[in-house]
Design a protein around this motif. Structure first.
Motif, PDB file in Angstrom:
ATOM      1  N   GLY A  58      41.166 -53.953 -50.734  1.00 11.73           N
ATOM      2  CA  GLY A  58      41.647 -52.648 -50.969  1.00 11.73           C
ATOM      3  C   GLY A  58      40.497 -51.555 -51.256  1.00 11.73           C
ATOM      4  O   GLY A  58      40.657 -50.399 -51.609  1.00 11.73           O
ATOM      5  N   LEU A  59      39.028 -51.991 -50.876  1.00 15.18           N
ATOM      6  CA  LEU A  59      37.875 -51.349 -51.379  1.00 15.18           C
ATOM      7  C   LEU A  59      37.123 -51.073 -49.940  1.00 15.18           C
ATOM      8  O   LEU A  59      37.034 -51.712 -48.895  1.00 15.18           O
ATOM      9  N   VAL A  60      36.324 -49.953 -50.161  1.00 12.61           N
ATOM     10  CA  VAL A  60      35.184 -49.554 -49.364  1.00 12.61           C
ATOM     11  C   VAL A  60      33.986 -49.345 -50.152  1.00 12.61           C
ATOM     12  O   VAL A  60      34.010 -48.534 -50.960  1.00 12.61           O
ATOM     13  N   LEU A  61      32.769 -50.240 -49.871  1.00 12.99           N
ATOM     14  CA  LEU A  61      31.621 -50.086 -51.005  1.00 12.99           C
ATOM     15  C   LEU A  61      30.503 -49.443 -49.777  1.00 12.99           C
ATOM     16  O   LEU A  61      30.105 -49.973 -49.083  1.00 12.99           O
ATOM     17  N   MET A  62      29.905 -48.419 -50.407  1.00 11.41           N
ATOM     18  CA  MET A  62      29.203 -47.429 -49.567  1.00 11.41           C
ATOM     19  C   MET A  62      27.719 -47.535 -50.350  1.00 11.41           C
ATOM     20  O   MET A  62      27.580 -46.734 -51.334  1.00 11.41           O
ATOM     21  N   PRO A  63      26.833 -48.416 -50.161  1.00 14.20           N
ATOM     22  CA  PRO A  63      25.593 -48.415 -50.783  1.00 14.20           C
ATOM     23  C   PRO A  63      24.673 -47.488 -50.540  1.00 14.20           C
ATOM     24  O   PRO A  63      24.701 -46.776 -49.613  1.00 14.20           O
ATOM     25  N   HIS A  64      23.700 -47.199 -51.701  1.00 15.79           N
ATOM     26  CA  HIS A  64      22.859 -46.328 -51.288  1.00 15.79           C
ATOM     27  C   HIS A  64      21.438 -47.288 -50.876  1.00 15.79           C
ATOM     28  O   HIS A  64      21.112 -48.200 -51.785  1.00 15.79           O
ATOM     29  N   TRP A  65      20.664 -46.562 -50.178  1.00 17.85           N
ATOM     30  CA  TRP A  65      19.408 -47.512 -49.747  1.00 17.85           C
ATOM     31  C   TRP A  65      18.293 -47.393 -50.708  1.00 17.85           C
ATOM     32  O   TRP A  65      18.110 -46.322 -51.364  1.00 17.85           O
ATOM     33  N   PRO A  66      17.488 -48.449 -50.727  1.00 17.44           N
ATOM     34  CA  PRO A  66      17.708 -49.793 -50.319  1.00 17.44           C
ATOM     35  C   PRO A  66      18.672 -50.654 -51.334  1.00 17.44           C
ATOM     36  O   PRO A  66      18.545 -50.340 -52.409  1.00 17.44           O
ATOM     37  N   TYR A  67      19.337 -51.405 -50.586  1.00 16.64           N
ATOM     38  CA  TYR A  67      20.359 -52.099 -51.081  1.00 16.64           C
ATOM     39  C   TYR A  67      20.658 -53.775 -51.002  1.00 16.64           C
ATOM     40  O   TYR A  67      20.041 -54.130 -50.023  1.00 16.64           O
ATOM     41  N   ARG A  68      21.400 -54.308 -51.821  1.00 15.96           N
ATOM     42  CA  ARG A  68      21.685 -55.612 -51.477  1.00 15.96           C
ATOM     43  C   ARG A  68      22.915 -55.868 -51.921  1.00 15.96           C
ATOM     44  O   ARG A  68      23.305 -55.644 -53.143  1.00 15.96           O
ATOM     45  N   PHE A  69      23.706 -56.720 -51.130  1.00 17.32           N
ATOM     46  CA  PHE A  69      25.228 -57.028 -51.564  1.00 17.32           C
ATOM     47  C   PHE A  69      25.178 -58.623 -51.807  1.00 17.32           C
ATOM     48  O   PHE A  69      24.691 -59.503 -50.884  1.00 17.32           O
ATOM     49  N   GLU A  70      25.432 -59.006 -53.072  1.00 20.48           N
ATOM     50  CA  GLU A  70      25.532 -60.795 -53.339  1.00 20.48           C
ATOM     51  C   GLU A  70      26.655 -61.045 -53.920  1.00 20.48           C
ATOM     52  O   GLU A  70      27.437 -60.053 -54.877  1.00 20.48           O
ATOM     53  N   ARG A  71      27.256 -62.101 -53.687  1.00 20.19           N
ATOM     54  CA  ARG A  71      28.536 -62.699 -54.409  1.00 20.19           C
ATOM     55  C   ARG A  71      27.912 -63.536 -55.432  1.00 20.19           C
ATOM     56  O   ARG A  71      26.852 -64.075 -55.617  1.00 20.19           O
ATOM     57  N   LEU A  72      28.896 -63.297 -56.762  1.00 16.75           N
ATOM     58  CA  LEU A  72      28.661 -63.694 -57.870  1.00 16.75           C
ATOM     59  C   LEU A  72      28.933 -65.217 -57.881  1.00 16.75           C
ATOM     60  O   LEU A  72      29.974 -65.635 -57.196  1.00 16.75           O
ATOM     61  N   PRO A  73      28.074 -66.114 -58.424  1.00 20.39           N
ATOM     62  CA  PRO A  73      28.502 -67.769 -58.207  1.00 20.39           C
ATOM     63  C   PRO A  73      29.789 -67.769 -58.941  1.00 20.39           C
ATOM     64  O   PRO A  73      30.207 -67.371 -60.019  1.00 20.39           O
ATOM     65  N   GLY A  74      30.620 -68.679 -58.213  1.00 20.97           N
ATOM     66  CA  GLY A  74      31.942 -69.083 -58.741  1.00 20.97           C
ATOM     67  C   GLY A  74      33.040 -67.838 -58.526  1.00 20.97           C
ATOM     68  O   GLY A  74      34.224 -67.988 -58.926  1.00 20.97           O
ATOM     69  N   GLU A  75      32.735 -66.756 -57.910  1.00 19.07           N
ATOM     70  CA  GLU A  75      33.503 -65.724 -57.711  1.00 19.07           C
ATOM     71  C   GLU A  75      33.262 -65.388 -56.539  1.00 19.07           C
ATOM     72  O   GLU A  75      32.545 -64.045 -56.144  1.00 19.07           O
ATOM     73  N   ARG A 119      27.989 -58.156 -56.338  1.00 18.73           N
ATOM     74  CA  ARG A 119      27.005 -57.427 -57.274  1.00 18.73           C
ATOM     75  C   ARG A 119      26.190 -56.552 -56.117  1.00 18.73           C
ATOM     76  O   ARG A 119      25.734 -57.079 -55.164  1.00 18.73           O
ATOM     77  N   VAL A 120      26.272 -55.395 -56.475  1.00 14.98           N
ATOM     78  CA  VAL A 120      25.542 -54.188 -55.570  1.00 14.98           C
ATOM     79  C   VAL A 120      23.985 -53.702 -56.328  1.00 14.98           C
ATOM     80  O   VAL A 120      24.327 -53.391 -57.322  1.00 14.98           O
ATOM     81  N   VAL A 121      22.987 -54.200 -55.643  1.00  8.98           N
ATOM     82  CA  VAL A 121      21.632 -53.810 -55.937  1.00  8.98           C
ATOM     83  C   VAL A 121      21.202 -52.674 -55.156  1.00  8.98           C
ATOM     84  O   VAL A 121      21.059 -52.965 -54.175  1.00  8.98           O
ATOM     85  N   ARG A 122      20.707 -51.815 -56.180  1.00  4.27           N
ATOM     86  CA  ARG A 122      19.757 -50.777 -55.345  1.00  4.27           C
ATOM     87  C   ARG A 122      18.419 -50.652 -56.020  1.00  4.27           C
ATOM     88  O   ARG A 122      18.151 -50.708 -57.188  1.00  4.27           O
ATOM     89  N   GLY A 123      17.381 -50.863 -55.178  1.00  2.23           N
ATOM     90  CA  GLY A 123      15.929 -50.803 -55.246  1.00  2.23           C
ATOM     91  C   GLY A 123      15.586 -49.419 -55.658  1.00  2.23           C
ATOM     92  O   GLY A 123      15.801 -48.677 -54.817  1.00  2.23           O
ATOM     93  N   LEU A 124      14.969 -49.215 -56.836  1.00  8.58           N
ATOM     94  CA  LEU A 124      14.759 -48.021 -57.161  1.00  8.58           C
ATOM     95  C   LEU A 124      13.214 -48.027 -57.607  1.00  8.58           C
ATOM     96  O   LEU A 124      12.564 -49.279 -57.999  1.00  8.58           O
ATOM     97  N   PRO A 125      12.222 -46.865 -57.610  1.00  8.14           N
ATOM     98  CA  PRO A 125      10.765 -47.016 -57.879  1.00  8.14           C
ATOM     99  C   PRO A 125      10.531 -47.768 -59.159  1.00  8.14           C
ATOM    100  O   PRO A 125       9.709 -48.418 -59.630  1.00  8.14           O
ATOM    101  N   ASP A 126      11.457 -47.364 -60.377  1.00  7.25           N
ATOM    102  CA  ASP A 126      11.379 -48.033 -61.696  1.00  7.25           C
ATOM    103  C   ASP A 126      12.070 -49.216 -61.745  1.00  7.25           C
ATOM    104  O   ASP A 126      11.975 -50.049 -63.007  1.00  7.25           O
ATOM    105  N   GLY A 127      12.340 -49.831 -60.809  1.00  9.80           N
ATOM    106  CA  GLY A 127      12.919 -51.218 -60.753  1.00  9.80           C
ATOM    107  C   GLY A 127      14.641 -51.002 -60.426  1.00  9.80           C
ATOM    108  O   GLY A 127      14.906 -49.904 -60.156  1.00  9.80           O
ATOM    109  N   PRO A 128      15.155 -52.204 -59.971  1.00  9.80           N
ATOM    110  CA  PRO A 128      16.473 -52.193 -59.659  1.00  9.80           C
ATOM    111  C   PRO A 128      17.515 -51.888 -60.473  1.00  9.80           C
ATOM    112  O   PRO A 128      17.250 -52.102 -61.711  1.00  9.80           O
ATOM    113  N   VAL A 129      18.508 -51.287 -59.965  1.00  8.45           N
ATOM    114  CA  VAL A 129      19.706 -50.896 -60.711  1.00  8.45           C
ATOM    115  C   VAL A 129      20.818 -51.818 -60.030  1.00  8.45           C
ATOM    116  O   VAL A 129      20.797 -51.906 -58.999  1.00  8.45           O
TER     117      VAL A 129
END
Length: 195
Positions: free
Chosen positions: A16-33, A38-48
Motif C-alpha cells: 500500500g506504499l511507495v517509498l521515494m528515497p533521497h540520494w544517496p540511499y539504502r533500503f534494508e530489511r529489519l531482522p525478523g521483520e 529501514r531507509v538510510v540516507r547518507g549525509l555529510p554529517d553522517g547517515p540519517v
C-alpha cells in the motif's frame, strides 16, 4: 558536499506504499521483520534513517517521501526501465557516484552485487561471447543467461548475465556477481527478483 540530486529514479513499492528515497540511499530489511524497511540516507554529517512498517503511520522524514502505492504483499523495486521483486537477504543501495547511471545495486552475502544494465539493442547480446570479459571463463549459456567464472584478488568469483527481452528489439541485462561460494544463493536471488 553532496550534489543536489534530490529524488532518484528508483523507488520501493508494495504493502500500500511507495517509498521515494533521497540520494544517496539504502533500503534494508529489519531482522525478523521481512516487510519492515529501514531507509538510510547518507549525509555529510553522517547517515540519517527512518523505519517504515506497513500498516503503521509514517512520519515525514528527510531520507524518504512516502505516498500511497500498490497493495501487493511484497516489495518491488521500480525504475523507469524495470520493476523487480526485492529478494530476501539483499539490501538496495543507490550508486555512490553521481555519474554512475546504474539505477540501483542489490548487495548481499558473499560480496554479492546484482544490478540492471541497459536496455541494449538485442543484437549486442546475440553472441554470448560478447558478455565474456578478458580473464573470464564461460561456464554455461542457454540463450537467456550466461554464467562465468573468474579470479579476483586471488579468490574464485562467479558472474551471470540474465537476458530479459525488453520491447521488440532490446534486451535488459541483469548482472549478478559474487564469491563463487555464494553463486547458488545469488542465482536464487536473481530468480526471485524476476519472479
Amino acid at each position: 558536499s553532496l550534489p543536489a540530486v534530490g529524488h532518484v529514479f528508483t523507488r520501493l513499492a508494495g504493502h500500500g506504499l511507495v517509498l521515494m528515497p533521497h540520494w544517496p540511499y539504502r533500503f534494508e530489511r529489519l531482522p525478523g521483520e521481512p516487510h519492515t524497511v529501514r531507509v538510510v540516507r547518507g549525509l555529510p554529517d553522517g547517515p540519517v534513517w527512518t523505519v517504515v512498517r506497513p500498516g503503521e503511520p509514517v512520519e515525514p522524514h528527510e531520507a524518504v517521501d512516502v505516498a500511497d502505492g500498490p497493495a501487493h504483499d511484497h516489495w518491488e523495486i521500480q525504475t523507469s526501465v524495470v520493476n523487480l521483486r526485492w529478494p530476501a537477504g539483499f539490501r538496495v543501495d543507490s550508486p555512490l557516484d553521481e555519474g554512475d547511471q546504474t539505477p540501483f545495486y542489490l548487495h548481499g552475502p558473499g560480496e554479492a552485487a546484482i544490478f540492471p544494465q541497459g536496455p541494449v539493442p538485442r543484437e549486442r547480446c546475440a553472441d554470448p561471447e560478447t558478455l565474456v570479459a578478458p580473464g573470464q571463463t564461460l561456464l554455461r549459456h542457454d540463450g537467456q543467461s550466461v554464467e562465468l567464472a573468474y579470479e579476483h584478488d586471488g579468490e574464485p568469483w562467479w558472474q551471470a548475465h540474465r537476458l530479459v527481452p525488453y520491447g521488440s528489439d532490446r534486451t535488459l541485462i541483469l548482472t549478478a556477481q559474487c564469491l563463487r561460494t555464494h553463486a547458488d544463493q545469488t542465482r536464487e536471488a536473481v530468480d526471485a527478483a524476476l519472479s
